[in-house]
Enzyme design. Structure first.
Site, PDB file in Angstrom:
ATOM      1  N   ASP A  83      -2.409  10.625  -2.741  1.00 33.86           N
ATOM      2  CA  ASP A  83      -2.680   9.506  -3.647  1.00 33.86           C
ATOM      3  C   ASP A  83      -2.942   9.970  -5.063  1.00 33.86           C
ATOM      4  O   ASP A  83      -2.737   9.234  -6.017  1.00 33.86           O
ATOM      5  CB  ASP A  83      -3.851   8.674  -3.135  1.00 33.86           C
ATOM      6  CG  ASP A  83      -3.416   7.875  -1.921  1.00 33.86           C
ATOM      7  OD1 ASP A  83      -3.443   8.438  -0.807  1.00 33.86           O
ATOM      8  OD2 ASP A  83      -2.993   6.722  -2.099  1.00 33.86           O
ATOM      9  N   ARG A 100       0.852  -1.198   0.000  1.00 37.91           N
ATOM     10  CA  ARG A 100       0.000   0.000   0.000  1.00 37.91           C
ATOM     11  C   ARG A 100       0.886   1.245   0.000  1.00 37.91           C
ATOM     12  O   ARG A 100       2.100   1.168   0.140  1.00 37.91           O
ATOM     13  CB  ARG A 100      -0.947  -0.002   1.203  1.00 37.91           C
ATOM     14  CG  ARG A 100      -0.207  -0.264   2.503  1.00 37.91           C
ATOM     15  CD  ARG A 100      -0.796   0.395   3.693  1.00 37.91           C
ATOM     16  NE  ARG A 100      -0.779   1.824   3.594  1.00 37.91           N
ATOM     17  CZ  ARG A 100       0.319   2.573   3.767  1.00 37.91           C
ATOM     18  NH1 ARG A 100       1.497   2.022   4.040  1.00 37.91           N
ATOM     19  NH2 ARG A 100       0.255   3.893   3.664  1.00 37.91           N
ATOM     20  N   ARG A 156      -7.597  -1.018  -7.093  1.00 35.31           N
ATOM     21  CA  ARG A 156      -7.867   0.177  -6.268  1.00 35.31           C
ATOM     22  C   ARG A 156      -7.891   1.384  -7.207  1.00 35.31           C
ATOM     23  O   ARG A 156      -6.977   1.543  -8.026  1.00 35.31           O
ATOM     24  CB  ARG A 156      -6.798   0.384  -5.181  1.00 35.31           C
ATOM     25  CG  ARG A 156      -6.779  -0.679  -4.101  1.00 35.31           C
ATOM     26  CD  ARG A 156      -5.862  -0.287  -2.944  1.00 35.31           C
ATOM     27  NE  ARG A 156      -6.512   0.606  -1.996  1.00 35.31           N
ATOM     28  CZ  ARG A 156      -5.860   1.233  -1.000  1.00 35.31           C
ATOM     29  NH1 ARG A 156      -4.562   1.089  -0.859  1.00 35.31           N
ATOM     30  NH2 ARG A 156      -6.521   2.022  -0.178  1.00 35.31           N
ATOM     31  N   LYS A 168      -5.471   9.843   2.389  1.00 36.43           N
ATOM     32  CA  LYS A 168      -6.223   9.007   3.337  1.00 36.43           C
ATOM     33  C   LYS A 168      -7.374   9.768   3.999  1.00 36.43           C
ATOM     34  O   LYS A 168      -7.225  10.918   4.386  1.00 36.43           O
ATOM     35  CB  LYS A 168      -5.230   8.495   4.391  1.00 36.43           C
ATOM     36  CG  LYS A 168      -5.802   7.626   5.480  1.00 36.43           C
ATOM     37  CD  LYS A 168      -6.623   6.466   4.971  1.00 36.43           C
ATOM     38  CE  LYS A 168      -5.875   5.598   3.994  1.00 36.43           C
ATOM     39  NZ  LYS A 168      -6.792   4.696   3.228  1.00 36.43           N
TER      40      LYS A 168
END
Ligand code: MRU
Length: 349
Positions: free
Chosen positions: A240, A49, A92, A251
């Site tokens: 991200d 991750r 994802r 997040k």
């Protein structure tokens, strides 16, 4: 040739070896992955991750998977390669580094049309290695730029985990703290625990502790208090996907930290490599936010369920921080300031 422990090829280079991040900090377990399904599952379940690390993983994953296709004709090889790439890409949606790295690997294949697949393999290996090597250099430069803002005694609040295991080395948001510790600069950190998957508690506090940084773990809802008390000089977070106007997905909970920082007059910086900037994405409204399973809120981490089995849950994995709340975006090329439409565009010219 650079290598990292948490994502690497097996000795015979036919498998991908990863540190299973879901087991940290209690167990350092390494997994060997060889099928596309195992690789998809590793991303989906957050065994691997952090946006840059997912990109590095994807590069080596495609090299491993391509080895199983080397007997095909070029056309069969290219078509199956694109299929596998699309499959991994669907694991994802939010971190742009995944599709960015997969596109780089696909480009290697399309630029060598007609070549025997066995001859394309070393080129894929080299591209995956380049993605890793570039990330190591980018994280080091980001850490230097971030550290240039800090002085002895400063305390940085961070959210989620943007450290070495979320990248290649050093990390982004906590890279300046780790680099500072190496240089003997005394810095402190508050790590938000980061509900619901506890990346701050399990990973950031583990990495900062290991690096010898004075870190204090807090629950997410304690950030306002430590800021109000004057204990935080900077907020540093990862990203991200950064949209062309500077809106930034990170997040879940990050935008709340930015709003608090604005209220208390604390500079709020986003740190990330240019591989996380998506100039094809105009604003944060265009970023797809991953939604995850209710069990992560209701049952995970608890001996018995902590909510009625039938209760509805909303579990978005990321939120978008408005660019107006961001003091600067720190990339390997330097610190971008508002107006971000201009400063981000300049990075790619
Ligand atoms: O769901 P995760 O743990 O992959 O989310 C990670 C983050 O939000 C990080 O802050 C981001 O990927 C940057 S990592 C350098």
């Amino acid at each position: 040739m650079q290598t990292i422990d948490h994502v690497r090829l097996s000795a015979d280079e036919t498998k991908l070896v990863i540190l299973d991040q879901t087991q940290l900090p209690n167990r350092e377990t390494y997994l060997e992955l060889s099928s596309a399904e195992e690789m998809y599952e590793a991303i989906k379940k957050l065994r691997v991750r952090g946006a840059p690390c997912i990109g590095i993983f994807a590069g080596f994953a495609m090299f491993v998977l391509a080895q199983g296709l080397k007997q095909s004709t070029y056309e069969e090889f290219a078509s199956k390669f694109r299929e596998l790439s699309a499959y991994l890409n669907s694991s994802r949606p939010t971190a742009v580094n995944l599709s960015w790295a997969l596109r780089r690997m696909e480009r290697v294949v399309s630029e060598h049309a007609g070549m025997a697949p066995a001859e394309i393999l070393p080129l894929l290996r080299a591209e995956a290695q380049a993605i890793l090597d570039e990330d190591i250099a980018m994280c080091r430069a980001i850490s230097e730029h971030g550290l240039s803002l800090l002085k002895d005694g400063d305390c940085v609040l961070t959210h989620c985990n943007a450290g070495p295991i979320a990248t290649s080395k050093y990390g982004t948001a906590i890279g300046p703290l780790i680099l500072g510790a190496e240089k003997g600069i005394k810095l402190k950190a508050f790590a938000d625990e980061t509900r619901p998957l506890l990346q701050g508690a399990r990973l950031t506090s583990w990495e900062l502790n290991n690096a010898g940084v004075d870190v204090t773990l807090i629950c997410d809802n304690m950030a306002s208090m430590v800021m109000k008390n004057g204990w935080v000089q900077f907020c540093f977070v990862g990203c991200d996907r950064v949209a062309a106007n500077g809106d930034t997905a990170n997040k879940i909970g990050t935008s709340g930290v930015a709003i608090l920082a604005k209220h208390y007059g604390i500079p709020f910086y986003v740190l990330g490599p240019t591989s996380t900037i998506d100039m094809n994405c105009p604003t944060g409204d265009d970023i797809q936010i991953e939604l995850r399973e209710p069990e992560e809120i209701k049952t995970m981490w608890y001996r018995e369920p902590m909510a009625p089995a039938s209760v509805k849950c909303f579990n978005p994995s990321f939120d978008v921080t408005d660019h107006r709340l961001i003091s600067g975006i720190i990339t390997e090329k330097g610190i971008c300031r508002a107006p971000y439409t201009e400063s981000l565009t300049a990075l790619f010219q």
